[in-house]
Structures are given as structure tokens and as C-alpha cells.
Design a protein around this motif. Structure first.
Motif, PDB file in Angstrom:
ATOM      1  N   ASP A  29       0.819  -1.214   0.000  1.00  0.00           N
ATOM      2  CA  ASP A  29       0.000   0.000   0.000  1.00  0.00           C
ATOM      3  C   ASP A  29       0.855   1.268   0.000  1.00  0.00           C
ATOM      4  O   ASP A  29       0.388   2.339  -0.341  1.00  0.00           O
ATOM      5  N   VAL A  30       2.124   1.132   0.353  1.00  0.00           N
ATOM      6  CA  VAL A  30       3.026   2.282   0.295  1.00  0.00           C
ATOM      7  C   VAL A  30       3.199   2.737  -1.148  1.00  0.00           C
ATOM      8  O   VAL A  30       3.261   3.933  -1.423  1.00  0.00           O
ATOM      9  N   LEU A  31       3.237   1.792  -2.077  1.00  0.00           N
ATOM     10  CA  LEU A  31       3.335   2.156  -3.493  1.00  0.00           C
ATOM     11  C   LEU A  31       2.127   2.984  -3.921  1.00  0.00           C
ATOM     12  O   LEU A  31       2.265   3.938  -4.685  1.00  0.00           O
ATOM     13  N   VAL A  32       0.967   2.646  -3.416  1.00  0.00           N
ATOM     14  CA  VAL A  32      -0.243   3.409  -3.736  1.00  0.00           C
ATOM     15  C   VAL A  32      -0.123   4.823  -3.161  1.00  0.00           C
ATOM     16  O   VAL A  32      -0.429   5.804  -3.841  1.00  0.00           O
ATOM     17  N   GLN A  35       2.321   6.843  -5.192  1.00  0.00           N
ATOM     18  CA  GLN A  35       1.751   7.283  -6.465  1.00  0.00           C
ATOM     19  C   GLN A  35       0.886   8.521  -6.250  1.00  0.00           C
ATOM     20  O   GLN A  35       0.911   9.457  -7.038  1.00  0.00           O
ATOM     21  N   GLY A  36       0.149   8.544  -5.138  1.00  0.00           N
ATOM     22  CA  GLY A  36      -0.635   9.739  -4.801  1.00  0.00           C
ATOM     23  C   GLY A  36       0.253  10.940  -4.548  1.00  0.00           C
ATOM     24  O   GLY A  36      -0.042  12.055  -4.996  1.00  0.00           O
ATOM     25  N   SER A  93      11.610  10.670  -9.354  1.00  0.00           N
ATOM     26  CA  SER A  93      11.098  10.989  -8.038  1.00  0.00           C
ATOM     27  C   SER A  93      11.640   9.957  -7.066  1.00  0.00           C
ATOM     28  O   SER A  93      11.581   8.750  -7.331  1.00  0.00           O
ATOM     29  N   VAL A  94      12.204  10.412  -5.925  1.00  0.00           N
ATOM     30  CA  VAL A  94      12.833   9.521  -4.953  1.00  0.00           C
ATOM     31  C   VAL A  94      12.124   9.674  -3.615  1.00  0.00           C
ATOM     32  O   VAL A  94      11.785  10.785  -3.198  1.00  0.00           O
ATOM     33  N   TYR A 112      10.871   6.402  -8.582  1.00  0.00           N
ATOM     34  CA  TYR A 112      10.033   6.421  -9.777  1.00  0.00           C
ATOM     35  C   TYR A 112      10.876   7.037 -10.876  1.00  0.00           C
ATOM     36  O   TYR A 112      11.412   8.125 -10.726  1.00  0.00           O
ATOM     37  N   ASP A 113      11.014   6.329 -11.983  1.00  0.00           N
ATOM     38  CA  ASP A 113      11.773   6.844 -13.116  1.00  0.00           C
ATOM     39  C   ASP A 113      10.948   6.606 -14.368  1.00  0.00           C
ATOM     40  O   ASP A 113      10.761   5.460 -14.794  1.00  0.00           O
TER      41      ASP A 113
END
Length: 156
Positions: A29-32, A35-36, A93-94, A112-113
Motif C-alpha cells: 500500500d506504500v506504493l499506492v 503514487q498519490g 522521483s525519490v 520512480y523513473d
């Protein structure tokens, strides 16, 4: 003097144990959440790199409500710092994972690349790559289940 040496040795053992016991990846859920956060960062982006920590945000002109929302999401996701920078061709984004007061151990982060090109070596498993590593310095990333997202660790 003896007490200091013993205290230092105990501190080193405890921090090493915490590094070993710390989970290498946070829940899905951290990935979600990230993304937000990325969506909010992209809305705020005006060409200058964005860097948000719990105690400050750069550049100063960022929307304060957006920064508050991002900080709340960062706390919930266990993140320490988030950043976004874009070039003409891609965005990076890091998301630094907050490890508290752990001094020793790897630098752990999500990345995120948008063009899926990273400086780090992409491996199937970061944990296994670290175990098998013989180099003094390393930087490994593994792909997550979400396109363009990586989980990474390095020791420098």
C-alpha cells in the motif's frame, strides 16, 4: 573509559541488530501512497526540483496545503524525504524510507523513473544482490509490481 568502550560496543551491536531485523521493503500500500504523492508533486511542479522533508520544503513557493497533505502521506508511508525533478525527456522521483536513528546500514528508498533508466544496477532481488556483493560500494534496485517504480538500496 571501560564503560564507554562497553557502551559503544553495545550500541554498535544493537544498531546492527536493528538494521538486520528492519524489513527491506515496506507494504504494497506504500506504493499506492507514493503514487498519490507523485501525482501531487507533478501538479506542483513548475520546472524547479521539489524537495519535501518533515521540517522544510523547497522551493518556498510550493502550495502549503499540498505540502501538508504530502507530509501526512509521508508519515503514514514511513517516508523521510520525497523529491521530484524532470528533464525534457523524463521525470525522477525519490522516496527515502525513514529508518529512525539507525546510523549504520544501507540507504533504502523507492524510486520512480518515467523512462525506467536508473543509475543503480537492476537486479531480481536487492537482498540477494547485497549478500552476494563483493564490491566496497554498491547500488542495487529491483523492479516493483508497478511499472516505473523501483525499490533500491545502496551503501554510499
Amino acid at each position: 573509559m571501560k564503560k564507554r568502550v562497553i557502551g559503544g560496543a553495545v550500541m554498535l551491536l544493537v544498531s546492527s541488530l536493528l538494521v538486520y531485523l528492519c524489513p527491506r521493503q515496506t507494504p504494497d500500500d506504500v506504493l499506492v501512497r507514493m503514487q498519490g504523492i507523485l501525482n501531487e508533486l507533478e501538479e506542483m511542479y513548475d520546472g524547479d526540483m521539489i524537495l519535501i522533508r518533515s521540517y522544510n520544503a523547497e522551493p518556498d513557493s510550493l502550495d502549503s496545503e499540498g505540502v501538508k497533505w504530502i507530509r501526512r502521506e509521508m508519515r503514514e508511508a514511513g517516508l523521510n524525504i520525497v523529491s521530484l525533478s524532470c528533464s525534457e525527456y523524463s521525470c525522477l522521483s525519490v522516496y527515502d524510507i525513514d529508518r529512525g536513528l539507525v546510523i549504520f546500514g544501507d540507504y533504502m528508498y523507492y524510486k520512480y523513473d518515467s523512462d525506467s533508466m536508473t543509475e543503480e544496477i537492476i537486479v531480481d532481488s536487492v537482498e540477494k544482490a547485497i549478500e552476494e556483493n563483493t564490491d566496497v560500494h554498491y547500488a542495487f534496485c529491483e523492479r516493483t509490481e508497478v511499472e516505473y517504480w523501483f525499490y533500491c538500496e545502496n551503501n554510499h
